[in-house]
Design a protein around this motif. Structure first.
Motif, PDB file in Angstrom:
ATOM      1  N   ILE A 182     -64.108 -51.699  54.870  1.00 21.31           N
ATOM      2  CA  ILE A 182     -63.275 -51.563  56.066  1.00 21.31           C
ATOM      3  C   ILE A 182     -61.978 -52.323  55.805  1.00 21.31           C
ATOM      4  N   PRO A 183     -60.824 -51.727  56.027  1.00 18.31           N
ATOM      5  CA  PRO A 183     -59.560 -52.449  55.806  1.00 18.31           C
ATOM      6  C   PRO A 183     -59.518 -53.750  56.603  1.00 18.31           C
ATOM      7  N   LEU A 184     -58.923 -54.767  56.007  1.00 16.32           N
ATOM      8  CA  LEU A 184     -58.825 -56.063  56.678  1.00 16.32           C
ATOM      9  C   LEU A 184     -58.152 -55.932  58.033  1.00 16.32           C
ATOM     10  N   SER A 185     -57.124 -55.107  58.113  1.00 15.60           N
ATOM     11  CA  SER A 185     -56.416 -54.938  59.380  1.00 15.60           C
ATOM     12  C   SER A 185     -57.351 -54.417  60.461  1.00 15.60           C
ATOM     13  N   GLY A 186     -58.209 -53.463  60.101  1.00 20.74           N
ATOM     14  CA  GLY A 186     -59.157 -52.921  61.065  1.00 20.74           C
ATOM     15  C   GLY A 186     -60.187 -53.948  61.497  1.00 20.74           C
ATOM     16  N   ARG A 187     -60.616 -54.801  60.547  1.00 24.78           N
ATOM     17  CA  ARG A 187     -61.593 -55.843  60.887  1.00 24.78           C
ATOM     18  C   ARG A 187     -60.992 -56.877  61.838  1.00 24.78           C
ATOM     19  N   ILE A 188     -59.713 -57.188  61.637  1.00 21.79           N
ATOM     20  CA  ILE A 188     -59.034 -58.138  62.527  1.00 21.79           C
ATOM     21  C   ILE A 188     -58.904 -57.558  63.930  1.00 21.79           C
ATOM     22  N   VAL A 189     -58.420 -56.324  64.005  1.00 18.22           N
ATOM     23  CA  VAL A 189     -58.209 -55.698  65.315  1.00 18.22           C
ATOM     24  C   VAL A 189     -59.529 -55.474  66.033  1.00 18.22           C
ATOM     25  N   ALA A 190     -60.603 -55.207  65.299  1.00 21.19           N
ATOM     26  CA  ALA A 190     -61.907 -55.004  65.933  1.00 21.19           C
ATOM     27  C   ALA A 190     -62.314 -56.206  66.768  1.00 21.19           C
ATOM     28  N   SER A 236     -72.941 -58.246  61.877  1.00 22.50           N
ATOM     29  CA  SER A 236     -73.456 -56.913  62.200  1.00 22.50           C
ATOM     30  C   SER A 236     -72.295 -56.034  62.646  1.00 22.50           C
ATOM     31  N   HIS A 237     -71.760 -56.318  63.825  1.00 23.13           N
ATOM     32  CA  HIS A 237     -70.592 -55.558  64.277  1.00 23.13           C
ATOM     33  C   HIS A 237     -69.313 -56.055  63.593  1.00 23.13           C
ATOM     34  N   PHE A 238     -69.158 -57.362  63.511  1.00 22.90           N
ATOM     35  CA  PHE A 238     -67.887 -57.943  63.067  1.00 22.90           C
ATOM     36  C   PHE A 238     -67.995 -58.647  61.715  1.00 22.90           C
ATOM     37  N   ASP A 239     -66.869 -58.666  61.029  1.00 25.48           N
ATOM     38  CA  ASP A 239     -66.737 -59.477  59.815  1.00 25.48           C
ATOM     39  C   ASP A 239     -66.915 -60.937  60.240  1.00 25.48           C
ATOM     40  N   PRO A 240     -67.938 -61.615  59.728  1.00 26.47           N
ATOM     41  CA  PRO A 240     -68.187 -62.993  60.175  1.00 26.47           C
ATOM     42  C   PRO A 240     -67.018 -63.935  59.912  1.00 26.47           C
ATOM     43  N   ARG A 241     -66.264 -63.687  58.851  1.00 19.42           N
ATOM     44  CA  ARG A 241     -65.114 -64.558  58.555  1.00 19.42           C
ATOM     45  C   ARG A 241     -64.032 -64.407  59.621  1.00 19.42           C
ATOM     46  N   ILE A 242     -63.823 -63.170  60.101  1.00 15.21           N
ATOM     47  CA  ILE A 242     -62.808 -62.944  61.124  1.00 15.21           C
ATOM     48  C   ILE A 242     -63.223 -63.615  62.432  1.00 15.21           C
ATOM     49  N   VAL A 243     -64.504 -63.521  62.763  1.00 20.04           N
ATOM     50  CA  VAL A 243     -64.998 -64.179  63.975  1.00 20.04           C
ATOM     51  C   VAL A 243     -64.786 -65.682  63.873  1.00 20.04           C
ATOM     52  N   GLU A 244     -65.124 -66.238  62.715  1.00 23.73           N
ATOM     53  CA  GLU A 244     -64.959 -67.685  62.519  1.00 23.73           C
ATOM     54  C   GLU A 244     -63.497 -68.093  62.674  1.00 23.73           C
ATOM     55  N   VAL A 245     -62.612 -67.311  62.092  1.00 21.62           N
ATOM     56  CA  VAL A 245     -61.190 -67.613  62.170  1.00 21.62           C
ATOM     57  C   VAL A 245     -60.700 -67.520  63.616  1.00 21.62           C
ATOM     58  N   PHE A 246     -61.115 -66.475  64.319  1.00 22.98           N
ATOM     59  CA  PHE A 246     -60.692 -66.295  65.708  1.00 22.98           C
ATOM     60  C   PHE A 246     -61.158 -67.464  66.573  1.00 22.98           C
ATOM     61  N   LEU A 247     -62.415 -67.847  66.400  1.00 26.35           N
ATOM     62  CA  LEU A 247     -62.952 -68.937  67.215  1.00 26.35           C
ATOM     63  C   LEU A 247     -62.362 -70.294  66.823  1.00 26.35           C
ATOM     64  N   SER A 248     -61.823 -70.385  65.604  1.00 24.22           N
ATOM     65  CA  SER A 248     -61.164 -71.636  65.209  1.00 24.22           C
ATOM     66  C   SER A 248     -59.879 -71.850  65.999  1.00 24.22           C
ATOM     67  N   ARG A 249     -59.369 -70.797  66.618  1.00 28.96           N
ATOM     68  CA  ARG A 249     -58.175 -70.881  67.460  1.00 28.96           C
ATOM     69  C   ARG A 249     -58.534 -70.795  68.943  1.00 28.96           C
ATOM     70  N   TRP A 250     -59.744 -71.236  69.266  1.00 25.27           N
ATOM     71  CA  TRP A 250     -60.261 -71.065  70.616  1.00 25.27           C
ATOM     72  C   TRP A 250     -59.392 -71.745  71.668  1.00 25.27           C
ATOM     73  N   SER A 251     -58.842 -72.898  71.354  1.00 22.09           N
ATOM     74  CA  SER A 251     -57.987 -73.576  72.340  1.00 22.09           C
ATOM     75  C   SER A 251     -56.774 -72.721  72.674  1.00 22.09           C
ATOM     76  N   ALA A 252     -56.218 -72.048  71.676  1.00 22.54           N
ATOM     77  CA  ALA A 252     -55.076 -71.165  71.923  1.00 22.54           C
ATOM     78  C   ALA A 252     -55.501 -69.955  72.740  1.00 22.54           C
ATOM     79  N   VAL A 253     -56.704 -69.427  72.465  1.00 20.92           N
ATOM     80  CA  VAL A 253     -57.227 -68.305  73.237  1.00 20.92           C
ATOM     81  C   VAL A 253     -57.386 -68.707  74.697  1.00 20.92           C
ATOM     82  N   GLN A 254     -57.955 -69.883  74.929  1.00 25.24           N
ATOM     83  CA  GLN A 254     -58.151 -70.351  76.294  1.00 25.24           C
ATOM     84  C   GLN A 254     -56.819 -70.560  77.012  1.00 25.24           C
ATOM     85  N   THR A 255     -55.831 -71.082  76.282  1.00 23.06           N
ATOM     86  CA  THR A 255     -54.505 -71.252  76.876  1.00 23.06           C
ATOM     87  C   THR A 255     -53.944 -69.908  77.315  1.00 23.06           C
TER      88      THR A 255
END
Length: 353
Positions: free
Chosen positions: A278-286, A319-338
C-alpha cells in the motif's frame, strides 16, 4: 572592495598598503595579529575581495590562516594570496591544498603586487556576479514554483467545490483530514515541501464520491451490501479521475484516492493491497480519514470521543492500519487534542469515510 592584509611585521604591512592604495576601488585593511584579522573577516565578509597573508607568523602561520578564512561564511572562494620568502614546492602545494589562490615572493615590488591583486579583484568580482546571478535565478525559480503551486491549489479548490455540492460535509472533512495528515507527515520527518504536497493531495482523497448516486451518498441509514459495493467504487473512480496528469500533486492525489481504503492486512478495497504494498501516502491518509470519521457525527451515528477513537486506532494497528503510522499519529496526540479543542462544530456527513 576590501583587501585584508596580514603580516606580523608592521613595516611589511605599510609597504603592502602603500602598493595597494593606487588601485581604484580597493580599500586595504592591515593587521599584525591573525585573530584580529579573522574577526574583521567574519564581520566584513561580504565586502572582502582579496586576502593577502604572510606565511611565517607566531601562533598561526599563513597556511593555517588561509584554512581559517575558508571556513568563514562567504569567504570560501575569495581570492587569497600567501606571501613568503620560501620557494619550496611542498610548501606551495600545502598552501594550494589549504585554499591559496596565488603567491607573492618576498621581496615583491609594488608593480607586481598591483598587477596580481588587480587580476584577483576581477576574479572576486566575477565570483560575486555569478553568486548574485545564481541567487536571482533561485528567486525566479522559487517564484515560478510558487505560481505553479498556487495554480494547483486553485484547481484543487475548484474540484473540491464541485464535490461539496453533493456532500455537505466534504469541505469540513477534507480540511480536518489534511490537518491530521500534516501532523503525521511532520512527525515522520517529511520535508516541508513534501508535507505541503501530501496535505494538498490528501484533500482530494474522496473526489470519486462525485460519481456515487445521491440515493447512496446521502442515505441517512445503513447501506445494503449492494449499495456498499457501489460506494466502495469511489476509491478507484477517484484514482481514475485524477490520473494522467503531469503534476506531482495530482499524481500523488490519484495514488491517495485509490489506496486510502486499503487495509494493512489486505482486507481493504479496491485492490486488496497488503502491508507496504500500500503506498505510504494511502497508509497515512487512512489513519487521518478514519480518525476524523470516528470523531465526527454522521447521519447514521454519533461522534465518538477522541479517547474512544484513539483506542480504536490502537486496537486495529497491524490489521486495518499500518502500526507505524498509528504510533506516529498518537505521538502527536497533544496537537490532535489542541485541534479538537478549537470547538469545531461537526457537520452532517455522508456514508463511509
Amino acid at each position: 572592495m576590501l583587501a585584508l592584509v596580514l603580516d606580523d611585521a608592521e613595516m611589511n604591512n605599510l609597504v603592502m598598503v602603500a602598493s595597494l592604495r593606487p588601485l581604484a576601488g580597493c580599500v586595504p585593511h592591515a593587521f599584525t595579529v591573525p585573530a584580529d584579522a579573522l574577526a574583521f573577516a567574519e564581520s566584513r565578509a561580504c565586502e572582502i575581495g582579496v586576502v593577502i597573508t604572510d606565511y611565517e607568523m607566531p601562533g598561526m602561520n599563513g597556511i593555517e590562516f588561509i584554512r581559517a578564512v575558508r571556513r568563514v561564511p562567504g569567504l570560501a572562494v575569495v581570492p587569497t594570496v600567501m606571501v613568503t620568502s620560501h620557494d619550496q614546492r611542498s610548501l606551495r602545494r600545502e598552501a594550494l591544498e589549504a585554499g591559496a589562490t596565488d603567491f607573492l615572493t618576498k621581496p615583491a615590488d609594488a608593480v607586481e603586487i598591483r598587477a596580481r591583486v588587480t587580476n584577483l579583484l576581477a576574479l572576486s568580482e566575477a565570483h560575486r556576479a555569478q553568486r548574485d546571478h545564481a541567487a536571482q535565478l533561485a528567486r525566479e525559480i522559487a517564484a515560478a514554483v510558487a505560481m505553479v503551486e498556487e495554480r494547483e491549489r486553485e484547481i484543487v479548490s475548484t474540484l473540491m467545490r464541485a464535490a461539496e455540492h453533493r456532500d455537505s460535509d466534504t469541505g469540513d472533512h477534507i480540511a480536518r483530514v489534511s490537518a491530521y495528515v500534516g501532523l503525521i507527515a511532520e512527525a515522520m520527518g517529511l520535508s516541508a515541501a513534501d508535507t505541503r504536497q501530501i496535505c494538498l493531495a490528501a484533500t482530494m482523497h474522496d473526489v470519486g464520491k462525485i460519481a456515487v448516486p445521491d440515493a447512496i451518498l446521502l442515505k441517512p441509514g445503513a447501506l445494503t451490501p449492494e449499495e456498499r459495493r457501489e460506494m466502495e467504487q469511489h476509491a478507484d473512480r477517484g484514482r481514475r479521475i485524477l490520473s494522467g496528469s503531469d503534476s506531482p500533486v495530482m499524481r500523488l492525489a490519484a495514488e491517495i484516492a485509490g489506496s486510502h481504503h486499503e487495509r494493512w492486512d489486505g482486507a481493504g478495497y479496491p485492490y486488496g493491497l497488503k502491508g507496504e504494498a500500500i503506498p505510504l501516502s494511502g497508509r497515512i491518509v487512512a489513519v487521518a480519514d478514519v480518525f476524523d470519521a470516528l470523531t465526527t457525527a454522521r447521519p447514521y451515528k454519533q461522534a465518538w470521543s477522541p479517547e474512544r477513537a484513539r483506542a480504536h486506532l490502537q486496537e486495529n494497528a497491524g490489521s486495518h492500519f499500518d502500526p507505524r503510522i498509528v504510533e506516529v499519529f498518537l505521538s502527536r496526540w497533544s496537537a490532535v487534542q489542541t485541534f479538537l479543542d478549537l470547538g469545531r462544530e461537526p457537520a452532517a456527513a455522508t456514508q463511509a469515510a
